[in-house]
Design an enzyme around this catalytic site. Structure first.
Site, PDB file in Angstrom:
ATOM      1  CE  LYS A  66      -7.496   8.834  23.616  1.00  0.00           C
ATOM      2  NZ  LYS A  66      -8.419   8.235  22.635  1.00  0.00           N
ATOM      3  CG  ASP A 102     -10.568   4.886  22.545  1.00  0.00           C
ATOM      4  OD1 ASP A 102     -11.529   5.239  23.244  1.00  0.00           O
ATOM      5  OD2 ASP A 102      -9.563   5.598  22.367  1.00  0.00           O
ATOM      6  N   GLY A 127      -7.728   5.940   8.026  1.00  0.00           N
ATOM      7  CA  GLY A 127      -6.872   6.572   9.026  1.00  0.00           C
ATOM      8  C   GLY A 127      -5.880   5.584   9.594  1.00  0.00           C
TER       9      GLY A 127
HETATM   10  P1  NDP Z   1      -4.878  11.210  15.044  1.00  0.00           P
HETATM   11  O1  NDP Z   1      -4.575  12.660  15.010  1.00  0.00           O
HETATM   12  O2  NDP Z   1      -3.974  10.255  15.743  1.00  0.00           O
HETATM   13  O3  NDP Z   1      -5.013  10.665  13.518  1.00  0.00           O
HETATM   14  C1  NDP Z   1      -5.716  11.407  12.565  1.00  0.00           C
HETATM   15  C2  NDP Z   1      -5.859  10.566  11.303  1.00  0.00           C
HETATM   16  O4  NDP Z   1      -6.743  11.272  10.429  1.00  0.00           O
HETATM   17  C3  NDP Z   1      -4.563  10.339  10.542  1.00  0.00           C
HETATM   18  O5  NDP Z   1      -4.564   9.017  10.049  1.00  0.00           O
HETATM   19  C4  NDP Z   1      -4.650  11.351   9.387  1.00  0.00           C
HETATM   20  O6  NDP Z   1      -3.997  10.924   8.226  1.00  0.00           O
HETATM   21  C5  NDP Z   1      -6.135  11.336   9.133  1.00  0.00           C
HETATM   22  N1  NDP Z   1      -6.670  12.532   8.456  1.00  0.00           N
HETATM   23  C6  NDP Z   1      -6.805  13.776   8.970  1.00  0.00           C
HETATM   24  N2  NDP Z   1      -7.388  14.596   8.061  1.00  0.00           N
HETATM   25  C7  NDP Z   1      -7.626  13.839   6.951  1.00  0.00           C
HETATM   26  C8  NDP Z   1      -8.208  14.104   5.681  1.00  0.00           C
HETATM   27  N3  NDP Z   1      -8.667  15.319   5.369  1.00  0.00           N
HETATM   28  N4  NDP Z   1      -8.305  13.099   4.793  1.00  0.00           N
HETATM   29  C9  NDP Z   1      -7.844  11.854   5.100  1.00  0.00           C
HETATM   30  N5  NDP Z   1      -7.277  11.543   6.293  1.00  0.00           N
HETATM   31  C10 NDP Z   1      -7.165  12.524   7.209  1.00  0.00           C
HETATM   32  O7  NDP Z   1      -6.356  11.115  15.617  1.00  0.00           O
HETATM   33  P2  NDP Z   1      -7.039   9.874  16.395  1.00  0.00           P
HETATM   34  O8  NDP Z   1      -6.713   8.640  15.656  1.00  0.00           O
HETATM   35  O9  NDP Z   1      -6.735   9.959  17.832  1.00  0.00           O
HETATM   36  O10 NDP Z   1      -8.590  10.218  16.239  1.00  0.00           O
HETATM   37  C11 NDP Z   1      -9.240  10.223  14.963  1.00  0.00           C
HETATM   38  C12 NDP Z   1     -10.663  10.713  15.155  1.00  0.00           C
HETATM   39  O11 NDP Z   1     -11.416   9.756  15.909  1.00  0.00           O
HETATM   40  C13 NDP Z   1     -10.708  12.023  15.932  1.00  0.00           C
HETATM   41  O12 NDP Z   1     -11.362  12.983  15.166  1.00  0.00           O
HETATM   42  C14 NDP Z   1     -11.475  11.715  17.187  1.00  0.00           C
HETATM   43  O13 NDP Z   1     -12.427  12.724  17.447  1.00  0.00           O
HETATM   44  C15 NDP Z   1     -12.182  10.413  16.878  1.00  0.00           C
HETATM   45  N6  NDP Z   1     -12.261   9.551  18.058  1.00  0.00           N
HETATM   46  C16 NDP Z   1     -13.499   9.226  18.537  1.00  0.00           C
HETATM   47  C17 NDP Z   1     -13.625   8.419  19.634  1.00  0.00           C
HETATM   48  C18 NDP Z   1     -14.984   8.077  20.150  1.00  0.00           C
HETATM   49  O14 NDP Z   1     -15.093   7.600  21.276  1.00  0.00           O
HETATM   50  N7  NDP Z   1     -16.027   8.275  19.369  1.00  0.00           N
HETATM   51  C19 NDP Z   1     -12.450   7.880  20.352  1.00  0.00           C
HETATM   52  C20 NDP Z   1     -11.187   8.246  19.744  1.00  0.00           C
HETATM   53  C21 NDP Z   1     -11.122   9.074  18.657  1.00  0.00           C
HETATM   54  P3  NDP Z   1      -2.393  11.169   8.004  1.00  0.00           P
HETATM   55  O15 NDP Z   1      -1.703  10.211   8.912  1.00  0.00           O
HETATM   56  O16 NDP Z   1      -2.190  10.838   6.568  1.00  0.00           O
HETATM   57  O17 NDP Z   1      -2.149  12.611   8.354  1.00  0.00           O
END
Ligand code: NDP
Length: 273
Positions: A66, A102, A127
């Site tokens: 993206k 989004d 997040g």
């Molecule tokens: P990123 O990889 O950019 O960010 C992931 C985030 O999740 C980070 O803030 C990370 O925290 C946090 N995280 C991961 N594991 C844990 C945990 N066990 N406990 C707490 N925090 C956690 O992903 P995206 O932002 O791109 O996407 C996030 C989710 O949203 C994805 O799973 C995706 O499937 C979903 N999504 C759905 C969409 C839809 O249309 N329904 C559209 C876009 C995304 P840290 O920074 O501390 O590591």
């Protein structure tokens, strides 16, 4: 010949976008072909250039491209610029336009499909990744009373809130600082549920009558939604509506015809049990 579109990502095999756009095209009598492109991690620009040279008209862009999609645009629309990422590209003569639907899709799913008012609401966003970054401004545009971003890596959350500039309603904290504060809308924008994990929130974050929204879709009752239900949240939803709404925005942007989303959401929804 049909106009060509595709979703590009890595991995992309699981993507529901071809099914969604196929349903939209059938419902609106649009003659399009929509495929999936699994792109090498180091080959995004080449893949897009080839698709365009072969007559492709637009792309949906998913993980992890993206940011690169925004960078290669010749014209970035406001939502993509503000999110720092694009999830849709449109090709016209000499132009690669970038958009990000989004955040708009999340707001539309919450307010229109689920009947959750955001104006005056206390909103908690879990997040600080790309999905949350894209959701922030569209959520703030609905005039919530407050918007709190909580993330494990607090530096990332600070950066995301800092990029908003002067915005008195938005602040960030670590999970340990959530305390006894309660929220009307809690959105899990982490990827924790993909691995069956629960972000470390206390059950007390859910105010009576709260809405719990899980951006991950197709996983049923995730640990986050289960906690919300046990804590008394009255509306639970996963991200299938957001997925379909962002697809509908892209379809409208590309084709100039708005498809109905409700029948497609109904078809793809997985029971939250
Ligand atoms: P990123 O990889 O950019 O960010 C992931 C985030 O999740 C980070 O803030 C990370 O925290 C946090 N995280 C991961 N594991 C844990 C945990 N066990 N406990 C707490 N925090 C956690 O992903 P995206 O932002 O791109 O996407 C996030 C989710 O949203 C994805 O799973 C995706 O499937 C979903 N999504 C759905 C969409 C839809 O249309 N329904 C559209 C876009 C995304 P840290 O920074 O501390 O590591």
């Amino acid at each position: 010949m049909s106009d060509r579109y595709a979703v590009v990502g890595n991995p992309v095999a699981h993507s529901l976008s071809p099914l969604i756009h196929g349903l939209f095209a059938a419902a609106t009598a649009q003659d399009i072909e929509y495929t999936k492109i699994e792109c090498p991690l180091d080959g995004f620009e080449e893949t897009v250039a080839r698709f365009r040279a072969e007559g492709g008209r637009g792309l949906n862009v998913t993980v992890p491209f993206k940011l690169q999609a925004l960078q290669m645009a010749t014209r970035a629309h406001a939502a993509a610029r503000e999110a720092g990422a694009a999830n849709a590209l449109r090709f016209s003569e000499g132009e690669i336009e970038a958009e990000n639907f989004d955040g708009l899709a999340l707001v539309r799913d919450l307010t229109r499909n689920l009947g959750t008012p955001l104006a005056g609401a206390r909103v908690l966003l879990l997040g600080a990744g790309g999905a949350v970054r894209g959701a922030l401004r569209p959520l703030l545009a609905e005039r919530p009373a407050s918007l709190v971003i909580v993330n494990r890596d607090i530096g990332k959350a600070r950066q995301v809130v800092g990029e908003l500039g002067h915005e008195p309603r938005a602040r960030c904290c670590g999970y340990g600082e959530l305390g006894a504060e309660r929220f009307d809308v809690v959105v899990d924008g982490t990827s924790a549920s993909l691995r069956g994990e629960l972000p470390p929130i206390p059950a007390t974050v859910f105010a009576p009558g709260a809405t719990a929204y899980e951006m991950v879709y197709g996983k049923g009752l995730t640990p986050f939604l289960l906690l919300a239900r046990q804590a008394g949240a009255v509306r639970l939803a996963d991200g299938v509506g957001m997925l379909v709404e962002q697809a509908a925005e892209a379809f409208t942007w590309w084709r100039g015809v708005r498809p109905a989303t409700a029948p497609v959401i109904e078809r793809l929804a997985v029971p939250l049990t």
